[in-house]
Scaffold this motif. Structure first.
Motif, PDB file in Angstrom:
ATOM      1  N   MET A 185     -60.511  73.447   3.618  1.00 22.62           N
ATOM      2  CA  MET A 185     -60.592  74.917   3.633  1.00 22.62           C
ATOM      3  C   MET A 185     -59.197  75.505   3.453  1.00 22.62           C
ATOM      4  SD  MET A 185     -62.914  77.260   3.988  1.00 22.62           S
ATOM      5  CE  MET A 185     -62.931  79.021   4.181  1.00 22.62           C
ATOM      6  N   THR A 186     -59.069  76.441   2.539  1.00 23.20           N
ATOM      7  CA  THR A 186     -57.772  77.070   2.289  1.00 23.20           C
ATOM      8  C   THR A 186     -57.319  77.872   3.501  1.00 23.20           C
ATOM      9  OG1 THR A 186     -58.342  77.278  -0.032  1.00 23.20           O
ATOM     10  CG2 THR A 186     -56.512  78.596   0.719  1.00 23.20           C
ATOM     11  N   GLN A 187     -56.063  77.746   3.846  1.00 22.72           N
ATOM     12  CA  GLN A 187     -55.512  78.508   4.953  1.00 22.72           C
ATOM     13  C   GLN A 187     -55.180  79.924   4.478  1.00 22.72           C
ATOM     14  OE1 GLN A 187     -52.398  76.332   6.981  1.00 22.72           O
ATOM     15  NE2 GLN A 187     -53.448  74.414   6.681  1.00 22.72           N
ATOM     16  N   THR A 188     -55.017  80.833   5.445  1.00 21.46           N
ATOM     17  CA  THR A 188     -54.719  82.227   5.100  1.00 21.46           C
ATOM     18  C   THR A 188     -53.417  82.684   5.746  1.00 21.46           C
ATOM     19  OG1 THR A 188     -55.993  83.079   6.983  1.00 21.46           O
ATOM     20  CG2 THR A 188     -57.165  82.847   4.882  1.00 21.46           C
ATOM     21  N   PHE A 189     -52.803  83.684   5.132  1.00 21.41           N
ATOM     22  CA  PHE A 189     -51.688  84.415   5.723  1.00 21.41           C
ATOM     23  C   PHE A 189     -52.179  85.840   5.974  1.00 21.41           C
ATOM     24  CE2 PHE A 189     -48.575  81.687   3.011  1.00 21.41           C
ATOM     25  CZ  PHE A 189     -48.573  80.691   3.971  1.00 21.41           C
ATOM     26  N   THR A 190     -51.663  86.477   7.030  1.00 19.80           N
ATOM     27  CA  THR A 190     -52.037  87.862   7.307  1.00 19.80           C
ATOM     28  C   THR A 190     -50.990  88.795   6.713  1.00 19.80           C
ATOM     29  OG1 THR A 190     -53.142  87.190   9.349  1.00 19.80           O
ATOM     30  CG2 THR A 190     -52.624  89.528   9.104  1.00 19.80           C
ATOM     31  N   LEU A 191     -51.441  89.715   5.868  1.00 17.55           N
ATOM     32  CA  LEU A 191     -50.546  90.672   5.220  1.00 17.55           C
ATOM     33  C   LEU A 191     -50.186  91.801   6.179  1.00 17.55           C
ATOM     34  CD1 LEU A 191     -52.356  90.913   1.745  1.00 17.55           C
ATOM     35  CD2 LEU A 191     -50.373  89.502   2.361  1.00 17.55           C
ATOM     36  N   ASN A 192     -49.202  92.622   5.794  1.00 19.06           N
ATOM     37  CA  ASN A 192     -48.755  93.701   6.682  1.00 19.06           C
ATOM     38  C   ASN A 192     -49.779  94.826   6.846  1.00 19.06           C
ATOM     39  OD1 ASN A 192     -48.469  95.087   4.254  1.00 19.06           O
ATOM     40  ND2 ASN A 192     -46.232  95.068   4.257  1.00 19.06           N
ATOM     41  N   LEU A 217     -61.499  97.181 -12.826  1.00 23.78           N
ATOM     42  CA  LEU A 217     -62.751  96.986 -12.090  1.00 23.78           C
ATOM     43  C   LEU A 217     -63.911  96.744 -13.052  1.00 23.78           C
ATOM     44  CD1 LEU A 217     -62.294  99.727  -9.362  1.00 23.78           C
ATOM     45  CD2 LEU A 217     -62.734  97.323  -8.884  1.00 23.78           C
ATOM     46  N   GLU A 218     -63.920  97.517 -14.140  1.00 23.55           N
ATOM     47  CA  GLU A 218     -64.999  97.394 -15.121  1.00 23.55           C
ATOM     48  C   GLU A 218     -64.950  96.039 -15.827  1.00 23.55           C
ATOM     49  OE1 GLU A 218     -66.456  99.662 -19.154  1.00 23.55           O
ATOM     50  OE2 GLU A 218     -65.258 100.817 -17.733  1.00 23.55           O
ATOM     51  N   LYS A 219     -63.743  95.632 -16.258  1.00 20.17           N
ATOM     52  CA  LYS A 219     -63.616  94.340 -16.955  1.00 20.17           C
ATOM     53  C   LYS A 219     -63.965  93.176 -16.032  1.00 20.17           C
ATOM     54  CE  LYS A 219     -60.347  95.715 -20.510  1.00 20.17           C
ATOM     55  NZ  LYS A 219     -58.940  95.913 -20.829  1.00 20.17           N
ATOM     56  N   LEU A 220     -63.525  93.260 -14.786  1.00 20.35           N
ATOM     57  CA  LEU A 220     -63.822  92.204 -13.816  1.00 20.35           C
ATOM     58  C   LEU A 220     -65.303  92.226 -13.404  1.00 20.35           C
ATOM     59  CD1 LEU A 220     -60.633  92.598 -11.624  1.00 20.35           C
ATOM     60  CD2 LEU A 220     -61.316  90.450 -12.704  1.00 20.35           C
ATOM     61  N   GLY A 221     -65.922  93.402 -13.546  1.00 22.76           N
ATOM     62  CA  GLY A 221     -67.319  93.531 -13.129  1.00 22.76           C
ATOM     63  C   GLY A 221     -67.470  93.466 -11.626  1.00 22.76           C
ATOM     64  N   LEU A 222     -66.462  94.000 -10.901  1.00 23.81           N
ATOM     65  CA  LEU A 222     -66.453  93.941  -9.439  1.00 23.81           C
ATOM     66  C   LEU A 222     -66.408  95.343  -8.844  1.00 23.81           C
ATOM     67  CD1 LEU A 222     -63.812  91.082  -8.996  1.00 23.81           C
ATOM     68  CD2 LEU A 222     -66.306  90.852  -8.979  1.00 23.81           C
ATOM     69  N   ASP A 223     -66.895  95.466  -7.602  1.00 25.00           N
ATOM     70  CA  ASP A 223     -66.877  96.762  -6.922  1.00 25.00           C
ATOM     71  C   ASP A 223     -65.507  97.082  -6.330  1.00 25.00           C
ATOM     72  OD1 ASP A 223     -69.586  97.128  -7.431  1.00 25.00           O
ATOM     73  OD2 ASP A 223     -70.184  96.072  -5.602  1.00 25.00           O
ATOM     74  N   TYR A 224     -64.725  96.055  -6.082  1.00 33.09           N
ATOM     75  CA  TYR A 224     -63.376  96.263  -5.547  1.00 33.09           C
ATOM     76  C   TYR A 224     -62.502  95.078  -5.953  1.00 33.09           C
ATOM     77  CZ  TYR A 224     -64.636  92.834  -1.944  1.00 33.09           C
ATOM     78  OH  TYR A 224     -65.026  91.688  -1.294  1.00 33.09           O
ATOM     79  N   ILE A 225     -61.190  95.312  -5.924  1.00 36.96           N
ATOM     80  CA  ILE A 225     -60.198  94.265  -6.184  1.00 36.96           C
ATOM     81  C   ILE A 225     -59.455  94.039  -4.867  1.00 36.96           C
ATOM     82  CG2 ILE A 225     -58.138  93.644  -7.506  1.00 36.96           C
ATOM     83  CD1 ILE A 225     -59.165  95.614  -9.697  1.00 36.96           C
ATOM     84  N   ASP A 226     -59.265  92.784  -4.503  1.00 38.55           N
ATOM     85  CA  ASP A 226     -58.629  92.499  -3.212  1.00 38.55           C
ATOM     86  C   ASP A 226     -57.150  92.875  -3.197  1.00 38.55           C
ATOM     87  OD1 ASP A 226     -60.760  90.852  -1.570  1.00 38.55           O
ATOM     88  OD2 ASP A 226     -60.885  90.211  -3.646  1.00 38.55           O
ATOM     89  N   GLY A 240     -52.940  93.959   7.489  1.00 43.04           N
ATOM     90  CA  GLY A 240     -53.975  93.343   8.313  1.00 43.04           C
ATOM     91  C   GLY A 240     -54.951  92.463   7.553  1.00 43.04           C
ATOM     92  N   ASN A 241     -54.969  92.562   6.227  1.00 38.89           N
ATOM     93  CA  ASN A 241     -55.881  91.726   5.442  1.00 38.89           C
ATOM     94  C   ASN A 241     -55.408  90.276   5.430  1.00 38.89           C
ATOM     95  OD1 ASN A 241     -57.738  93.720   4.685  1.00 38.89           O
ATOM     96  ND2 ASN A 241     -56.423  94.411   3.007  1.00 38.89           N
ATOM     97  N   LYS A 242     -56.362  89.354   5.440  1.00 38.12           N
ATOM     98  CA  LYS A 242     -56.035  87.926   5.397  1.00 38.12           C
ATOM     99  C   LYS A 242     -56.205  87.419   3.972  1.00 38.12           C
ATOM    100  CE  LYS A 242     -57.254  86.823  10.180  1.00 38.12           C
ATOM    101  NZ  LYS A 242     -55.880  86.759  10.630  1.00 38.12           N
ATOM    102  N   ILE A 243     -55.122  86.886   3.404  1.00 35.41           N
ATOM    103  CA  ILE A 243     -55.120  86.414   2.020  1.00 35.41           C
ATOM    104  C   ILE A 243     -55.065  84.889   1.996  1.00 35.41           C
ATOM    105  CG2 ILE A 243     -52.590  86.649   1.866  1.00 35.41           C
ATOM    106  CD1 ILE A 243     -52.943  87.421  -1.086  1.00 35.41           C
ATOM    107  N   GLY A 277     -44.038  79.958   4.070  1.00 34.77           N
ATOM    108  CA  GLY A 277     -44.786  81.208   4.203  1.00 34.77           C
ATOM    109  C   GLY A 277     -45.023  81.915   2.881  1.00 34.77           C
ATOM    110  N   VAL A 278     -44.940  81.154   1.807  1.00 34.74           N
ATOM    111  CA  VAL A 278     -45.091  81.707   0.458  1.00 34.74           C
ATOM    112  C   VAL A 278     -46.492  81.404  -0.068  1.00 34.74           C
ATOM    113  CG1 VAL A 278     -44.258  81.460  -1.937  1.00 34.74           C
ATOM    114  CG2 VAL A 278     -42.622  81.534  -0.038  1.00 34.74           C
ATOM    115  N   ILE A 279     -47.132  82.413  -0.688  1.00 36.71           N
ATOM    116  CA  ILE A 279     -48.436  82.211  -1.324  1.00 36.71           C
ATOM    117  C   ILE A 279     -48.192  81.610  -2.700  1.00 36.71           C
ATOM    118  CG2 ILE A 279     -50.476  83.373  -2.266  1.00 36.71           C
ATOM    119  CD1 ILE A 279     -49.870  85.610  -0.127  1.00 36.71           C
ATOM    120  N   VAL A 280     -48.910  80.559  -3.024  1.00 37.52           N
ATOM    121  CA  VAL A 280     -48.724  79.895  -4.325  1.00 37.52           C
ATOM    122  C   VAL A 280     -50.032  79.883  -5.111  1.00 37.52           C
ATOM    123  CG1 VAL A 280     -46.836  78.421  -3.531  1.00 37.52           C
ATOM    124  CG2 VAL A 280     -49.183  77.584  -3.361  1.00 37.52           C
TER     125      VAL A 280
END
Length: 289
Positions: free
Chosen positions: A1-8, A94-103, A10-13, A226-229
């Motif tokens: 399972m991929t680990q997460t970092f918490t952004l400033n 959003l339209e090209k991705l076909g998603l309701d939101y982008i993270d 509050g979202n976990k990436i 602590g770097v996202i790769v």
């Protein structure tokens, strides 16, 4: 399972992702993203200027994985930074991705009307179109410029995506970002295949000790910093092996030995005069609209 970092904010990436830069939109991106998702990746990084948002979105929708389990990043290209253009660019992604939101949505290159683009992104975040907002390719000099222009006063970027690998460890920039709890995301985390970097004795010795390859050692080092790769590959075996970094841990001495490889120099210099104009003229993201 991929680990997460918490952004400033509050979202976990997810701390480990899959990048699709330079993977063509001829079915190759769809195939690579589909395989990455099957292999366990839950963080996909694209951009308007990669011209493959549509294939990324289709692979996500076809994966059968719940949307909230996948972190999707895209980036606005600098020809769209004027406020009204920026609002349209976000809706277009959003339209090209076909998603309701982008993270996560980033300012891809820090030149031109960055302040207007930032305003549009803050509004889109408040409207629920984007969860987190950030910047990319901001050097210490560029960061200070926009900080002084108070564009970060209302909202601090959650991330700054920059070149980062053992040869370019962004030490000055990381000090500035740490003050504001901004997370660093690495593009070129493997030094774009730099043969000299891959031949470094210290990396090879560590790889041998843990039964890993040099690329996995680099990615593990960056994760522990602590770097996202998000290493990029279109080869199934490499996509799978890149992610295999969570079953070992580097010692503090090994971390220091890799830190000592820093040359403090990247493959290009975003501070050089005229760099923004050169990028702006490189291509037109609306050529096929």
């Amino acid at each position: 399972m991929t680990q997460t970092f918490t952004l400033n904010d509050g979202n976990k990436i997810p701390s480990f992702g899959f990048g699709v830069f330079q993977i063509p939109a001829d079915g190759s991106t769809y195939k690579a993203v589909s395989y990455a998702l099957k292999a366990g990746y839950r963080h996909i990084d694209t951009a308007v200027a990669y011209f493959n948002e549509a294939e990324v979105g289709k692979a996500i929708r076809d994966s059968g994985i719940r949307r909230e389990e996948i972190w999707v990043t895209s980036k606005m290209w600098l020809q769209d930074y004027a406020y009204e253009d920026a609002k349209k660019a976000i809706d277009s992604s959003l339209e090209k991705l076909g998603l309701d939101y982008i993270d996560l949505y980033l300012i891809h290159q820090p030149y031109g009307k960055v302040d207007e683009a930032w305003k549009a992104m803050i509004e889109a975040q408040k409207a629920g179109k984007i969860r987190s907002i950030g910047v990319s390719n901001m050097t210490p000099k560029i960061w200070k410029k926009w900080e002084e222009k108070v564009i970060f006063k209302e909202k601090m970027p959650a991330v700054n995506q920059v070149e980062f690998n053992p040869y370019f460890q962004q030490k000055e920039l990381r000090k500035i970002m740490a003050k504001n709890h901004v997370t660093l995301e690495a593009w070129a985390p493997l030094g774009e295949g730099n043969k000299e970097l891959f031949a470094e004795p210290v990396l090879n010795e560590i790889a041998k000790k843990y039964g890993k390859d040099v690329g996995q050692v680099m990615l593990r080092f960056e994760h522990q910093e602590g770097v996202i790769v998000f290493p990029k590959s279109s080869h199934e075996a490499r996509i799978k092996s890149n992610m295999n970094i969570f079953d070992f841990e580097l010692t503090s001495d090994e971390m220091d030995a890799i830190r000592a490889l820093d040359k403090n120099k990247g493959s290009h210099d975003p501070d050089q005069p005229g760099f923004g104009d050169m990028l702006l003229n490189a291509f037109d993201v609306h050529a096929n609209d």
